[in-house]
Design a protein around this motif. Structure first.
Motif: not given
Lengths: 152, 158
Positions: A4, A6-7, A96-97, A118-119
Motif C-alpha cells: 500500500l 501512502p500519498a 482509499s482517501s 490517500s493509500l
C-alpha cells in the motif's frame, strides 16, 4: 505481501465567485456532474449530501469501470466539506482517501483549499494520476462558475 | 472557523503470534469488543460491528468521569484476510459534528514466528486542536498494547 502506497497533496485555487456559489457546485448531484465530468457517463446511484450521508457513483460503461463509494463526515455550509471514500476498478479495491475542501472568502472571491490523504494499491492508478485528475477537475470549476454567473 | 489539519502517523507493534492469530483478534466480534471497547476510562454503550467490505460499523462510548458520549463510525474499505484491513472512521461527541475523519490501515507483516503490525492513520482533524494527531497517536499505542493482552490472554477459538 501486497503493498500500500501512502500519498497526499494540497491544492489551492482562487475563484471569482462567492463561497456560497462554489459550495453549490458540490452540494447538488446535478451541479457536480455538470463540471466534474472527467468520466463521460458518470452517474450517482446515491447522493446524500449531509453528515453521515453516502455518495456512490460510477460509470459502468467504461472499461475499466471505475466506482466511488464515499461518506460525508463533516459539512459546514459554504465553508467546509470533509469526506472519506474508497475507489474500485472493475470491482477491485485500489484506493482509499480522506479529503477536505475548505472555502474562505478571499480577494472578493473564494479561496479553495483541497487537501487529500490517500493509500493506493500497487497498480495502474497512482497517486500522481489522482493529483493530476484533481487539478484537472478544479481547473474546470473556474469556467463553470463563469457560465453560472452568465445565466444567473 | 479554523482550517482542517491533515496529519499522518505510523505505529508499529510486534506480536508473538502468527498473522492469522492477529487477524483473528482484529476481526472477531468478541475479541474486538475486549480490546477496542473495554478500555480503562471508557464505558461501552453501543457495539455494532459488521466486519465486511462496504459495511458500516457503529460504536458509542462514555468517556471520562462525566461519561460524555462519543460516537465512532467505521466504514470498511478493504479486507485481505491475514494481511490487511483498510477502514475510515469518524469520531465525534453526540449531538455535534465529528471532530475527526481518518483512514486507518492495519498491515500484518510476518516476522520470524511472529507478526509485525503496522498501523497507519491518515487523519483530517476538524476542530481547533493542534495536538490532536499526537493525542490520537498516543491513543492508538495504548490500543495496540491492549491487542497484545488480548492475543496473550485469550486462546483463539477453534
Amino acid at each position: 505481501m501486497t503493498i500500500l502506497i501512502p500519498a497526499g497533496f494540497v491544492i489551492e485555487r482562487q475563484y471569482d465567485a462567492s463561497p456560497e456559489r462554489v459550495f453549490a457546485c458540490y452540494s447538488s448531484a446535478k451541479e457536480k456532474l455538470a463540471w466534474l465530468g472527467c468520466h463521460s457517463n458518470w452517474s450517482y446511484s446515491v447522493f446524500e449530501f449531509r453528515e453521515g450521508g453516502r455518495e456512490i457513483g460510477g460509470d459502468p460503461t467504461e472499461s475499466p469501470a471505475y466506482a466511488f463509494e464515499g461518506v460525508y463526515h463533516q459539512i459546514i455550509e459554504n465553508r467546509r466539506i470533509a469526506y472519506a471514500y474508497r475507489m474500485t476498478r472493475d470491482g477491485e479495491f485500489f484506493a482509499s482517501s480522506v479529503t477536505s475542501i475548505e472555502l474562505e472568502p478571499h480577494a472578493g472571491g473564494t479561496k479553495l483549499t483541497f487537501s487529500e490523504q490517500s493509500l493506493f494499491t500497487d497498480g495502474p492508478d497512482t497517486p500522481a494520476l489522482r493529483e493530476e485528475g484533481t487539478n484537472w477537475g478544479l481547473d474546470q470549476l473556474g469556467p463553470f462558475l463563469e457560465t453560472r454567473k452568465a445565466t444567473a | 472557523m479554523t482550517a482542517t489539519i491533515h496529519a499522518t502517523f505510523v505505529v508499529e507493534r510486534a506480536y508473538d503470534a502468527s498473522p492469522e492469530r492477529v487477524f483473528f483478534a482484529l476481526s472477531d466480534p468478541d475479541a474486538r469488543r475486549r480490546w477496542f471497547m473495554d478500555a480503562e476510562g471508557f464505558t461501552s454503550i453501543t457495539y455494532e460491528p459488521d466486519f465486511r467490505v462496504g459495511a458500516r460499523e457503529f460504536f458509542q462510548f462514555g468517556v471520562g468521569p462525566m461519561n460524555r458520549e462519543m460516537t465512532n463510525v467505521h466504514h470498511i474499505h478493504d479486507i485481505i484476510p491475514n494481511e490487511r484491513i483498510v477502514l475510515s472512521y469518524a469520531m465525534g461527541w453526540v449531538g455535534e459534528p465529528p471532530f475527526s475523519a481518518s483512514l486507518a490501515t492495519f498491515e500484518l507483516i510476518p516476522e520470524g514466528p511472529g507478526t509485525r503490525l503496522r498501523f497507519t492513520e491518515q487523519g483530517a482533524y476538524l476542530n481547533d486542536e493542534a495536538d490532536h494527531a499526537l493525542m490520537r497517536e498516543h491513543g492508538w499505542k495504548q490500543i495496540l498494547e491492549r491487542l497484545a493482552s488480548e492475543i496473550a490472554g485469550h486462546p483463539q477459538a477453534a
